[in-house]
Design a protein around this motif. Structure first.
Motif, PDB file in Angstrom:
ATOM      1  N   MET A 164       1.954  -3.236  19.343  1.00 46.69           N
ATOM      2  CA  MET A 164       0.808  -2.333  19.415  1.00 46.69           C
ATOM      3  C   MET A 164       0.334  -1.995  18.005  1.00 46.69           C
ATOM      4  N   ALA A 165      -0.986  -1.917  17.817  1.00 44.14           N
ATOM      5  CA  ALA A 165      -1.532  -1.597  16.506  1.00 44.14           C
ATOM      6  C   ALA A 165      -1.226  -0.145  16.147  1.00 44.14           C
ATOM      7  N   VAL A 166      -1.211   0.129  14.859  1.00 44.39           N
ATOM      8  CA  VAL A 166      -1.010   1.497  14.389  1.00 44.39           C
ATOM      9  C   VAL A 166      -2.195   2.348  14.850  1.00 44.39           C
ATOM     10  N   LEU A 167      -1.906   3.554  15.314  1.00 44.91           N
ATOM     11  CA  LEU A 167      -2.961   4.425  15.822  1.00 44.91           C
ATOM     12  C   LEU A 167      -3.673   5.192  14.713  1.00 44.91           C
ATOM     13  N   LEU A 168      -2.901   5.769  13.800  1.00 46.24           N
ATOM     14  CA  LEU A 168      -3.472   6.645  12.782  1.00 46.24           C
ATOM     15  C   LEU A 168      -3.096   6.134  11.398  1.00 46.24           C
ATOM     16  N   GLY A 169      -4.095   5.918  10.571  1.00 46.37           N
ATOM     17  CA  GLY A 169      -3.870   5.462   9.206  1.00 46.37           C
ATOM     18  C   GLY A 169      -4.223   6.554   8.215  1.00 46.37           C
ATOM     19  N   CYS A 170      -3.275   6.923   7.359  1.00 46.79           N
ATOM     20  CA  CYS A 170      -3.438   8.088   6.491  1.00 46.79           C
ATOM     21  C   CYS A 170      -3.343   7.694   5.025  1.00 46.79           C
ATOM     22  N   ILE A 171      -4.136   8.358   4.213  1.00 46.05           N
ATOM     23  CA  ILE A 171      -4.126   8.175   2.758  1.00 46.05           C
ATOM     24  C   ILE A 171      -3.849   9.538   2.146  1.00 46.05           C
ATOM     25  N   ARG A 194       5.959   8.120  15.673  1.00 44.68           N
ATOM     26  CA  ARG A 194       6.894   7.420  14.780  1.00 44.68           C
ATOM     27  C   ARG A 194       6.119   7.032  13.527  1.00 44.68           C
ATOM     28  N   THR A 195       6.596   7.521  12.383  1.00 40.93           N
ATOM     29  CA  THR A 195       5.790   7.458  11.172  1.00 40.93           C
ATOM     30  C   THR A 195       6.586   6.921   9.997  1.00 40.93           C
ATOM     31  N   VAL A 196       5.946   6.059   9.211  1.00 41.30           N
ATOM     32  CA  VAL A 196       6.514   5.639   7.934  1.00 41.30           C
ATOM     33  C   VAL A 196       5.527   5.972   6.828  1.00 41.30           C
ATOM     34  N   GLN A 197       6.089   6.259   5.669  1.00 39.11           N
ATOM     35  CA  GLN A 197       5.287   6.495   4.474  1.00 39.11           C
ATOM     36  C   GLN A 197       5.508   5.342   3.516  1.00 39.11           C
ATOM     37  N   VAL A 211       2.494  -4.511   8.454  1.00 40.69           N
ATOM     38  CA  VAL A 211       2.814  -3.200   8.989  1.00 40.69           C
ATOM     39  C   VAL A 211       4.259  -3.176   9.472  1.00 40.69           C
ATOM     40  N   PRO A 212       5.030  -2.144   9.114  1.00 36.92           N
ATOM     41  CA  PRO A 212       6.377  -2.035   9.681  1.00 36.92           C
ATOM     42  C   PRO A 212       6.325  -1.977  11.204  1.00 36.92           C
ATOM     43  N   GLU A 213       7.365  -2.443  11.842  1.00 34.39           N
ATOM     44  CA  GLU A 213       7.394  -2.471  13.305  1.00 34.39           C
ATOM     45  C   GLU A 213       7.696  -1.091  13.876  1.00 34.39           C
ATOM     46  N   ASP A 214       7.297  -0.907  15.133  1.00 36.91           N
ATOM     47  CA  ASP A 214       7.649   0.280  15.903  1.00 36.91           C
ATOM     48  C   ASP A 214       7.188   1.571  15.246  1.00 36.91           C
ATOM     49  N   ALA A 274      14.312   8.632   4.802  1.00 40.66           N
ATOM     50  CA  ALA A 274      15.261   7.592   4.401  1.00 40.66           C
ATOM     51  C   ALA A 274      14.477   6.396   3.900  1.00 40.66           C
ATOM     52  N   THR A 275      14.900   5.840   2.788  1.00 40.15           N
ATOM     53  CA  THR A 275      14.182   4.706   2.211  1.00 40.15           C
ATOM     54  C   THR A 275      14.254   3.501   3.137  1.00 40.15           C
ATOM     55  N   LEU A 276      13.160   2.766   3.229  1.00 39.53           N
ATOM     56  CA  LEU A 276      13.169   1.495   3.944  1.00 39.53           C
ATOM     57  C   LEU A 276      13.903   0.498   3.061  1.00 39.53           C
ATOM     58  N   SER A 277      15.005  -0.022   3.543  1.00 38.91           N
ATOM     59  CA  SER A 277      15.852  -0.862   2.697  1.00 38.91           C
ATOM     60  C   SER A 277      16.062  -2.223   3.335  1.00 38.91           C
TER      61      SER A 277
END
Length: 424
Positions: free
Chosen positions: A1-8, A28-31, A40-43, A391-394
């Motif tokens: 599924m595409a990301v719903l909200l894109g933030c700057i 579910r959010t990543v920065q 785009v990161p998954e999920d 938590a850092t994406l590693s």
């Protein structure tokens, strides 16, 4: 599924602030730190791209923000959000107005709002005037901010200086009546030729109503508060499921440290609180200016304390001290020297085994995540309003680092000492 909200977001702590609010609302959010190269990161339901553009020249801020927008558009985002500080940190030249106007043009939309209100942290707007607690913004500690001193509380007037768009007001007479009345006021302002509107807000219920009124609006701008109302719009459309696990983070370990570069009133109190019971080391900008390499001394000192207690390394100082240092070194040189030193110290602390770190101050946080090579963060549980653990994406096989990136003005007095109990 595409990301719903894109933030700057225009700084790093502002990015985590916004992302934390979205997680609380079940997204579910990543920065991501800067505009990424990869996919785009998954999920995830929302992506926040954190820039370091709050105090850049307006032209640079616009260019970076447009690059972030293009990436988010390619990710398929349905709505876009430009996030800035709840104290509307800017100068008469920008960067809030110029960036918002450029994003509007890129999205081919003729209207957006500006609402930095965040009642949980005492930021409210009434008749277009921004309050910090019971104090007008112009009479608060923000009037002494070293980079973006805020000496006018009237946000309509402040924003109008920064944009060629006509700026209107959705005052509390409309906001207090709920989403339908707010949307109707939006329509009236459009007809009157307004391209942007400051929106009053006193409570979280107001923010939820404003968010509902922004359903379908291509671009929303504000602090993190309106994020309370936006996720529900996607939920009503059947695009967003329940968010019970939205704040889940991988387990982290390691030693603990706090790095503070902010000179805000709130952070000064937090530093004073932690110094009562924990080892602390003060970074003196004048020593840095004399060419002294204080980083090895700090790390030697930290190595002898870390295994017993969390340590505090701080450059936080009272406004009069900051002004004295700036007068001697210059505003830009004083700030950059401190940021570089704290960033080097952060990298050294991680090499010493620190796996859980708190960083206070937006500019400091930006310098630290850059020094650590952080590409992105998964957003976890809230410590205080506007400040989540992350938590850092590693890479596979690499242990994540827990980071709490705190805006200078946020958090209770005991923030540094209580934050550890919120980690999973």
């Amino acid at each position: 599924m595409a990301v719903l909200l894109g933030c700057i977001a225009d700084d790093f702590t502002g990015g985590t602030d916004l992302a934390g609010m979205l997680v609380k609302a079940g997204m579910r959010t990543v920065q991501l730190i800067g505009v990424p190269d990869g996919p785009v990161p998954e999920d995830v339901d929302a992506v926040v791209i954190a820039l370091k553009s709050r105090t850049n020249p307006a032209e640079e801020a616009v260019a970076e923000s447009l690059a972030a927008l293009r990436w988010l558009q390619q990710a398929g985002c349905r709505q876009f959000y430009f996030k800035y500080c709840s104290t509307f940190d800017s100068t008469p030249r920008g960067n809030i107005g110029p960036v918002a106007q450029a994003l509007m043009a890129a999205l081919d939309t003729s209207f957006t709002i500006a609402c930095p209100a965040f009642p949980a942290n005492g930021r409210t707007i009434y008749k277009g005037n921004l309050f910090v607690g019971d104090t007008l913004l112009s009479e608060s500690g923000m009037r002494n901010h070293p980079l973006t001193p805020m000496t006018d509380s009237n946000l309509v007037r402040v924003l109008q200086q920064q944009t060629t768009q006509q700026v209107g007001l959705v005052d509390y007479a409309h906001v207090g009546q709920g989403a339908t009345a707010i949307a109707a006021r939006f329509a009236v302002l459009r007809e009157q030729g307004c391209g942007m509107a400051i929106v009053d807000a006193l409570t979280n219920a107001d923010l939820e109503a404003i968010g509902e009124a922004c359903a379908g609006m291509p671009l929303v701008t504000g602090g993190s508060g309106i994020a309370l109302g936006l996720p529900q719009n996607f939920r009503r459309q059947g695009l967003l499921a329940g968010g019970a696990a939205a704040s889940a983070l991988p387990a982290t370990g390691g030693l603990r440290a706090v790095i503070s570069g902010s000179c805000s009133v709130a952070t000064q109190k937090q530093v004073a609180w932690m110094r009562k019971s924990h080892p602390s080391f003060h970074i003196d900008p004048l020593r840095l200016a004399r060419g002294e390499d204080v980083v090895p001394a700090v790390l030697d000192w930290a190595g002898s304390h870390l295994h017993k207690h969390p340590v505090l390394v701080y450059a936080t100082a009272a406004p009069e001290t900051v002004r004295q240092v700036q007068a001697e070194l210059g505003v830009e040189q004083a700030g950059s020297m401190v940021e570089e030193a704290l960033a080097s110290i952060a990298r050294g602390l991680v090499e010493l085994g620190v796996g859980q770190m708190i960083v206070a101050g937006g500019e400091t946080s930006g310098a630290v995540v850059k020094a650590l090579g952080v590409q992105g963060l998964r957003i976890g549980p809230e410590i205080d309003p506007g400040v989540p653990w992350t938590a850092t994406l590693s890479d596979a096989g690499t242990a994540p680092l827990a980071l709490a990136l705190k805006s200078g003005n946020f958090g209770t007095e005991d923030f540094f000492t209580k934050a550890w109990s919120a980690l999973p």
